[in-house]
Motif scaffolding. Sequence first.
Motif, PDB file in Angstrom:
ATOM      1  N   LEU A 188      21.171 -32.569 -96.995  1.00  0.00           N
ATOM      2  CA  LEU A 188      19.919 -32.396 -95.839  1.00  0.00           C
ATOM      3  C   LEU A 188      19.296 -33.599 -95.439  1.00  0.00           C
ATOM      4  CD1 LEU A 188      18.624 -28.584 -96.899  1.00  0.00           C
ATOM      5  CD2 LEU A 188      20.249 -29.235 -94.893  1.00  0.00           C
ATOM      6  N   THR A 189      18.887 -33.806 -94.205  1.00  0.00           N
ATOM      7  CA  THR A 189      18.100 -34.853 -93.919  1.00  0.00           C
ATOM      8  C   THR A 189      16.878 -34.386 -93.104  1.00  0.00           C
ATOM      9  OG1 THR A 189      19.962 -36.357 -93.824  1.00  0.00           O
ATOM     10  CG2 THR A 189      18.019 -36.990 -92.859  1.00  0.00           C
ATOM     11  N   LEU A 190      15.580 -34.514 -93.394  1.00  0.00           N
ATOM     12  CA  LEU A 190      14.561 -34.372 -92.742  1.00  0.00           C
ATOM     13  C   LEU A 190      14.085 -35.382 -91.706  1.00  0.00           C
ATOM     14  CD1 LEU A 190      12.497 -31.913 -92.277  1.00  0.00           C
ATOM     15  CD2 LEU A 190      10.990 -33.061 -94.092  1.00  0.00           C
ATOM     16  N   SER A 191      13.926 -35.252 -90.591  1.00  0.00           N
ATOM     17  CA  SER A 191      13.242 -36.282 -89.614  1.00  0.00           C
ATOM     18  C   SER A 191      12.350 -35.538 -88.697  1.00  0.00           C
ATOM     19  CB  SER A 191      14.421 -37.013 -88.977  1.00  0.00           C
ATOM     20  OG  SER A 191      15.276 -36.150 -88.110  1.00  0.00           O
ATOM     21  N   TYR A 192      11.967 -36.535 -87.684  1.00  0.00           N
ATOM     22  CA  TYR A 192      11.302 -36.002 -86.654  1.00  0.00           C
ATOM     23  C   TYR A 192      12.007 -35.993 -85.043  1.00  0.00           C
ATOM     24  CZ  TYR A 192      10.493 -41.130 -86.675  1.00  0.00           C
ATOM     25  OH  TYR A 192      10.841 -42.328 -86.588  1.00  0.00           O
ATOM     26  N   TYR A 205      19.491 -27.465 -87.905  1.00  0.00           N
ATOM     27  CA  TYR A 205      18.825 -26.072 -88.419  1.00  0.00           C
ATOM     28  C   TYR A 205      17.769 -25.668 -87.600  1.00  0.00           C
ATOM     29  CZ  TYR A 205      22.004 -26.317 -92.632  1.00  0.00           C
ATOM     30  OH  TYR A 205      23.043 -26.343 -93.269  1.00  0.00           O
ATOM     31  N   ASP A 206      17.908 -24.406 -87.107  1.00  0.00           N
ATOM     32  CA  ASP A 206      16.623 -23.881 -86.437  1.00  0.00           C
ATOM     33  C   ASP A 206      15.840 -23.251 -87.358  1.00  0.00           C
ATOM     34  OD1 ASP A 206      17.220 -24.741 -84.094  1.00  0.00           O
ATOM     35  OD2 ASP A 206      18.458 -23.120 -83.465  1.00  0.00           O
ATOM     36  N   GLU A 207      16.462 -22.436 -88.533  1.00  0.00           N
ATOM     37  CA  GLU A 207      15.700 -21.705 -89.334  1.00  0.00           C
ATOM     38  C   GLU A 207      16.236 -22.252 -90.833  1.00  0.00           C
ATOM     39  OE1 GLU A 207      13.323 -19.809 -89.198  1.00  0.00           O
ATOM     40  OE2 GLU A 207      13.195 -19.589 -87.127  1.00  0.00           O
ATOM     41  N   HIS A 208      15.354 -22.488 -91.853  1.00  0.00           N
ATOM     42  CA  HIS A 208      15.633 -22.765 -92.999  1.00  0.00           C
ATOM     43  C   HIS A 208      14.626 -22.720 -94.035  1.00  0.00           C
ATOM     44  CE1 HIS A 208      17.000 -25.505 -96.328  1.00  0.00           C
ATOM     45  NE2 HIS A 208      18.330 -25.081 -95.910  1.00  0.00           N
ATOM     46  N   PRO A 209      14.620 -22.310 -95.207  1.00  0.00           N
ATOM     47  CA  PRO A 209      13.644 -22.309 -96.172  1.00  0.00           C
ATOM     48  C   PRO A 209      12.727 -23.460 -96.108  1.00  0.00           C
ATOM     49  CG  PRO A 209      15.324 -21.313 -97.282  1.00  0.00           C
ATOM     50  CD  PRO A 209      15.993 -22.015 -95.981  1.00  0.00           C
ATOM     51  N   LEU A 210      13.289 -24.591 -95.931  1.00  0.00           N
ATOM     52  CA  LEU A 210      12.579 -25.884 -96.288  1.00  0.00           C
ATOM     53  C   LEU A 210      11.492 -25.944 -94.785  1.00  0.00           C
ATOM     54  CD1 LEU A 210      11.581 -28.593 -97.229  1.00  0.00           C
ATOM     55  CD2 LEU A 210      13.671 -29.668 -96.292  1.00  0.00           C
ATOM     56  N   LEU A 211      12.102 -25.599 -93.678  1.00  0.00           N
ATOM     57  CA  LEU A 211      11.365 -25.386 -92.342  1.00  0.00           C
ATOM     58  C   LEU A 211      10.371 -24.574 -92.582  1.00  0.00           C
ATOM     59  CD1 LEU A 211      14.127 -25.965 -89.830  1.00  0.00           C
ATOM     60  CD2 LEU A 211      12.639 -27.768 -90.552  1.00  0.00           C
ATOM     61  N   LEU A 233      15.632 -30.613 -89.247  1.00  0.00           N
ATOM     62  CA  LEU A 233      16.267 -30.750 -90.451  1.00  0.00           C
ATOM     63  C   LEU A 233      17.771 -30.553 -89.855  1.00  0.00           C
ATOM     64  CD1 LEU A 233      16.220 -30.327 -93.697  1.00  0.00           C
ATOM     65  CD2 LEU A 233      16.379 -27.976 -93.290  1.00  0.00           C
ATOM     66  N   GLN A 234      18.689 -31.334 -90.577  1.00  0.00           N
ATOM     67  CA  GLN A 234      20.034 -31.274 -90.130  1.00  0.00           C
ATOM     68  C   GLN A 234      20.769 -31.952 -91.351  1.00  0.00           C
ATOM     69  OE1 GLN A 234      20.015 -33.690 -86.644  1.00  0.00           O
ATOM     70  NE2 GLN A 234      20.389 -35.611 -87.816  1.00  0.00           N
ATOM     71  N   ASP A 235      22.333 -31.433 -91.281  1.00  0.00           N
ATOM     72  CA  ASP A 235      23.143 -31.906 -92.063  1.00  0.00           C
ATOM     73  C   ASP A 235      24.453 -32.539 -91.412  1.00  0.00           C
ATOM     74  OD1 ASP A 235      24.568 -29.896 -91.221  1.00  0.00           O
ATOM     75  OD2 ASP A 235      24.359 -28.662 -93.092  1.00  0.00           O
ATOM     76  N   ALA A 236      25.330 -32.901 -92.049  1.00  0.00           N
ATOM     77  CA  ALA A 236      26.566 -33.740 -91.311  1.00  0.00           C
ATOM     78  C   ALA A 236      27.115 -32.559 -90.147  1.00  0.00           C
ATOM     79  CB  ALA A 236      27.514 -33.964 -92.305  1.00  0.00           C
TER      80      ALA A 236
END
Length: 401
Positions: A351-355, A85-91, A78-81
């Motif tokens: 936010l952008t979610l990827s692998y 992020y290592d910790e985030h509510p979505l993660l 999970l990252q933004d511009a």
Amino acid sequence: MFDFFRKAEVATEGKASAVGPLTAGGLGRMAAVQAATQPRWTARDTVSLTRAGFQGNPVGFRAVRLISEAAAALPLVLQDAERRYDEHPLLSLLRRPNPAQGRAEFLEAVYAQILLSGSAYIEAVAGSETGLPVELHVLRSDRMSVVPGADGWPAAYEYAVGGRKHRFQMQDGAGPICHVRAYHPLDDHYGLSPLEAAATALDVHSSASKWSKALLDNAARPSGAIVFRGDDAQSTMTPEQFERLQAEMELHHQGARNAGRPMLLEGGLDWKPMGFSPSDMEFHKTKEAAAREIALAFGVPPMMMSIPGDNTYSNYQEANRALWRLTLLPMMDKMMSSLNRWLTPQFGNDLTLSYDQDAIPALNADRQALWQRIGQADFMTLNEKRAALGLGPLPNGDSLS
């Protein structure tokens, strides 16, 4: 049924899937009767194809498990511009989507549903305080139906179990259901499953297995024929003689445990051995060809399924790399695109979610070659090189010096 549909009652406020109460009523079973004189083709509905192609076929079972488990094992990013992020509510939500599943189990179920039915349905259970999703559940696609609106787009989704239904009403913005589907050229609302494309090959492969089993039950070869020559050149046995001979053959000479057992024939009986006919010899090749077609429908190189025959790839590593490039990565891109359209914006617009592609051992050689090419590109700035590798910019990284 998934275990997380049956939640234990707790004193504190808890969230639960909206379809949980429906599963308490149980399910009925349907049976189809086909004429014995007609070819028996598996019905093209999701339940029949899943039973025949996944539960009852080792090639289909292995293909689905191979793809879904490999795709689900990759860590999510999970990252933004600005940063990753290592910790985030979505993660945190994706690490534990619901009380009964972790991230890998949840994603494996999503990918398996796409492979088995062409469609995957994810339900989001919102919290009462923030309104953000606090649980995610994978719903069985064979129980879900699309309710089109006046404009043709899905206005609602209905989940049916044992005659009881629950309707998920879709609204503007993020609805309670995320529908991920494979491309289907002739259907506006449901995806096309690889099992449906490989249905004929599945029937051929399963029929060949049953034929082999029947051959094994008869001493693993078409043994021969017993010819009766009675007195006065008569060749007809009485019903009692025929039944007695048939019972003795089944009891003492058929089956794997009686293979090679010598046969004692009475007067008037003559044994005529028989070998494999050319059609019998080609039958095993037909089964292998059907197995290759099943693997082809799923996008798995036959070499990785231990299927004999013509191998397109020169070695196992090349076949593994082709599996990731041609099958796994496109499917995961579709999945991440759906989550970024439906789930990620609820936690932040940028936010952008990827692998994490760096965690794929099969692509190490490709990744090292990319790093080398980008590292030697003197015409690119540091931030341009980082962007090409999927990394965020650095301060003072826009200069060529």
